[in-house]
Design an enzyme around this catalytic site. Structure first.
Site, PDB file in Angstrom:
ATOM      1  N   CYS A   1       8.623  -3.232 -10.091  1.00  0.00           N
ATOM      2  CA  CYS A   1       8.736  -2.958  -8.563  1.00  0.00           C
ATOM      3  C   CYS A   1       8.947  -4.095  -7.971  1.00  0.00           C
ATOM      4  O   CYS A   1       9.561  -4.055  -6.621  1.00  0.00           O
ATOM      5  CB  CYS A   1       7.345  -2.541  -8.420  1.00  0.00           C
ATOM      6  SG  CYS A   1       6.053  -3.462  -8.918  1.00  0.00           S
TER       7      CYS A   1
ATOM      8  N   GLU B   1      -5.295  -3.389  -9.854  1.00  0.00           N
ATOM      9  CA  GLU B   1      -4.559  -4.110  -8.748  1.00  0.00           C
ATOM     10  C   GLU B   1      -4.910  -3.771  -7.205  1.00  0.00           C
ATOM     11  O   GLU B   1      -4.241  -3.339  -6.224  1.00  0.00           O
ATOM     12  CB  GLU B   1      -2.882  -3.265  -8.843  1.00  0.00           C
ATOM     13  CG  GLU B   1      -2.474  -3.323 -10.199  1.00  0.00           C
ATOM     14  CD  GLU B   1      -0.996  -2.720 -10.143  1.00  0.00           C
ATOM     15  OE1 GLU B   1      -0.240  -3.341 -10.879  1.00  0.00           O
ATOM     16  OE2 GLU B   1      -0.878  -1.414  -9.824  1.00  0.00           O
TER      17      GLU B   1
ATOM     18  N   GLY C   1      -0.064  10.369  -4.323  1.00  0.00           N
ATOM     19  CA  GLY C   1      -1.123   9.197  -4.713  1.00  0.00           C
ATOM     20  C   GLY C   1      -0.657   7.716  -4.189  1.00  0.00           C
ATOM     21  O   GLY C   1      -1.354   6.877  -4.079  1.00  0.00           O
TER      22      GLY C   1
ATOM     23  N   GLU D   1      -0.438  -9.496  -6.199  1.00  0.00           N
ATOM     24  CA  GLU D   1       1.102  -8.785  -6.713  1.00  0.00           C
ATOM     25  C   GLU D   1       2.073  -9.066  -5.574  1.00  0.00           C
ATOM     26  O   GLU D   1       1.827  -8.986  -4.143  1.00  0.00           O
ATOM     27  CB  GLU D   1       1.058  -7.207  -6.875  1.00  0.00           C
ATOM     28  CG  GLU D   1       2.400  -6.772  -7.377  1.00  0.00           C
ATOM     29  CD  GLU D   1       2.278  -5.151  -7.366  1.00  0.00           C
ATOM     30  OE1 GLU D   1       1.223  -4.542  -7.450  1.00  0.00           O
ATOM     31  OE2 GLU D   1       3.341  -4.613  -7.361  1.00  0.00           O
TER      32      GLU D   1
ATOM     33  N   CYS E   1       4.374  -7.398  -4.570  1.00  0.00           N
ATOM     34  CA  CYS E   1       4.855  -6.480  -3.862  1.00  0.00           C
ATOM     35  C   CYS E   1       3.813  -6.171  -2.533  1.00  0.00           C
ATOM     36  O   CYS E   1       4.171  -5.869  -1.557  1.00  0.00           O
ATOM     37  CB  CYS E   1       4.929  -5.018  -4.512  1.00  0.00           C
ATOM     38  SG  CYS E   1       6.427  -4.832  -5.429  1.00  0.00           S
TER      39      CYS E   1
HETATM   40 ZN   LIG Z   1       5.547  -5.218  -7.540  1.00  0.00          ZN
END
Ligand SMILES: [Zn+2]
Length: 626
Positions: A398, A305, A192, A321, A323
């Site tokens: 993360c 997100e 996923g 975000e 990331c």
């Molecule tokens: Zn992140």
């Protein structure tokens, strides 16, 4: 030894990659340059902080639960192993550049040993499934993140292999990768959360073991065929709604989409698959044509997100975000290597100096998860990872270790070579020492970039070298040695006799600029933003007179800007504006309160916001009434 270390993303000699990355040690930033200072802070503050937090937040204890060293409840996210792996990757890049850091070396060695001990006999490795859900291994890939965590383990091992540190980590990652190859060679399934695809290609590049590349290719071919259970947010969230070759737009969870696209480019160049690369170009055009914020942030939907609709780019509800901006940087680097087109380096620069840089505090130990372009007066985002201030860590952590691995390897993204040429993509004071066609080339760069656009490069080589200098899209009137630069695909080509050391001066004019949004971005219609060179600027409450509400401030777009230094802000900008207090408190029907009182406005670089004091901030500023 260190100058021979390969950095992130190193296509094989068989790949179709017009530009070749340099060795990681080929580029050294001057300590007082912005990038050099950032990299030093990453090593001295951010990376040790991440190491500390892995222990404090329980990510290492989760692995110790597998080995029996800890008998306690699991803490942290079920995919928190990936935080450990990203920190290991950062440590490996850092040690590659600075092998003398004994403390970091000890972290890498002891953690690699722990990870090895937590690995099952058949090679399986995942602290959550090994202890808490052994019966569900590989059974629920839509949410399990098993291959996502495996991908970050592999990335850490690739960094360790290239940096020549942590052979144990490489053994562990290969054992797991071999198990994955065996398991998924015949089972039609995908994870996923993409990440394994790009990781497997990089592992192939390190080992030459073709089954890793073949499996990455297979995972891409299987995606978009409805194999995943899209129970919560549907198949678009997982990029499982359409095969990537047929996709016409970026969709769903941004980090997943962008990591997937990194894998797409990696597979495309290694297998010389033009159709796949064309799909990446198409999705890039959609992402950067209608779904990217001025700061390079992406993703306006908090709930999942995710990317929003075209032009759905609200500044206050920007998710953006950290990331995602890092993933965008990594994807653009791959597109740049694969095509040689400067627009990709432009987007790397935009994300790097704005969304990415802004996510870390100047102390190197506090971070944003979401990166909005407007923090409202009275904001409360504590319940959705959108706090008003940078935090030391997050329950889903993360982003901080992702920053650490990017910044530790940043020197790998500065320049490239091709036959007969050296291309400089990111400007920073320092040195580049490499070879072109086997002949030594040395470049010394002197520049205060990004605070000033004057870049002096002294090149020394016996080779008949073509030096290509990126001229960013924002730079109007660029000069090379005082002559207007001829720019093709984002680069100006310079050929000189370099034998005795020749200096070329690139001047990128950096006046403060007023930027107007595309008229379809309804959320900022009637607003302008201020930029200077690659930096986006913003207004902060901290610079307004007492009693003035940030949302009442208007800017006069015709007014002049002046430079004014502030503490920790090398170039702040001042200009004229007005304060338009609403005519009444009535929510509807009150109307504007007239032209209002004049006010002097101070704009600071977006990436520095929230460092002096917490408080409201905005990038897009409403224009004053005539
Ligand atoms: Zn992140």
């Amino acid at each position: 030894m260190t100058e021979r270390i390969l950095g992130p993303v190193h296509p094989t000699s068989a790949a179709k990659s017009p530009l070749r990355p340099l060795f990681l040690g080929a580029v050294a930033f001057a300590p007082d340059s912005l990038l050099g200072d950032w990299q030093a802070r990453n090593a001295s503050r951010t990376l040790p902080h991440c190491v500390e937090q892995l222990d404090a937040a329980g990510a290492l204890d989760n692995l110790r639960r597998v080995t029996g060293e800890v008998d306690a409840d699991r803490r942290n996210m079920w995919f928190a192993d990936s935080d450990v792996y990203k920190t290991l990757e950062a440590a490996a890049w850092q040690l590659g550049r600075d092998p003398g850091d004994a403390e970091l070396r000890a972290f890498l060695d002891t953690t690699a040993a722990l990870v090895a001990k937590a690995q099952e006999d058949d090679g399986y490795l995942n602290s959550y499934f090994s202890v808490d859900k052994p019966d569900l291994k590989w059974q629920e890939l839509h949410w399990s993140h098993e291959l996502y965590c495996a991908g970050h383990l592999v990335q850490a091992a690739v960094a360790a292999a290239r940096a020549g540190v942590g052979a144990q980590l490489v053994t562990v990652a290969r054992r797991f990768a071999d198990l994955i190859v065996e398991r998924f060679a015949t089972v039609d399934d995908v994870d996923g959360h993409p990440e394994i695809e790009t990781a497997l290609v990089e592992l192939y590049r390190v080992t030459g073991h073709r089954p890793y590349l073949d499996l990455a290719t297979r995972f891409l071919a299987l995606r978009g065929r409805g194999l995943l259970n899209g129970e919560r947010f549907g198949p678009r969230y997982l990029q499982d709604h359409v095969p990537v070759r047929e996709a016409g737009e970026v969709a769903g969870h941004v980090v997943r989409q962008l990591y997937l696209l990194a894998g797409v480019v990696d597979v495309a160049v290694e297998t010389r698959d033009e159709e796949l690369l064309e799909a990446a170009r198409r999705l890039w055009a959609d992402a950067f044509g209608a779904k990217t914020y001025l700061t390079g942030a992406q993703g306006s939907r908090h709930r999942d997100e995710a990317f929003g609709d075209p032009y759905e780019l609200p500044p206050d509800r920007a998710y953006g975000e950290t990331c995602a901006a890092i993933a965008s940087f990594q994807w653009n680097w791959r597109m740049l290597l694969a095509t040689g087109e400067g627009k990709y380096a432009d987007e790397m620069e935009r994300a790097l100096y704005n969304a990415i840089a802004g996510s870390t505090a100047l102390d190197g130990t506090h971070f944003f998860y979401a990166n909005p372009l407007h923090l409202r007066t009275g904001h409360d985002g504590s319940h959705e990872d959108a706090p008003s201030q940078r935090l030391p860590w997050y329950s889903c952590a993360c982003c901080p270790p992702n920053l650490a691995r990017l910044v530790a390897s940043l020197s790998g993204y500065v320049a490239t070579t091709d036959p007969g040429g050296l291309q400089v993509h990111l400007y920073a004071a320092g040195t580049i020492q490499t070879t072109v066609d086997g002949v030594d080339v040395r470049v010394e760069t002197r520049t205060p970039y990004p605070w000033d656009g004057r870049v002096e490069l002294t090149v020394t080589t016996r080779a008949p070298l073509m030096l290509s200098l990126r001229v960013p899209g924002w730079a109007e009137g660029a000069l090379i040695d005082g002559v207007p630069a001829e720019v093709r695909d984002g680069y100006a080509e310079v050929r000189r006799d370099w034998t005795s050391g020749t200096t070329v001066t690139l001047e990128l004019p950096m006046p403060a600029r007023v930027v107007r949004p595309h008229p379809r971005i309804d959320a900022v219609r009637g607003c302008v933003a201020v930029t200077r060179g690659p930096l986006v600027y913003c207004l902060e409450q901290a610079d307004l007179p007492d009693g003035v509400v940030l949302e009442d401030v208007r800017i006069d777009p015709a007014a002049q800007f002046s430079d004014a230094p502030l503490p920790d802000v090398p170039v702040a900008l001042t200009t004229r504006g007005r304060v338009e207090v609403p005519a009444s408190d009535e929510l509807y029907g009150a109307g504007a309160g007239g032209p209002g009182e004049p006010v002097e406005l101070t704009a600071v670089p977006y990436f520095l916001w929230g460092n002096r004091e917490a408080g409201p901030m905005r990038v897009w500023i409403p224009v004053a009434a005539e």
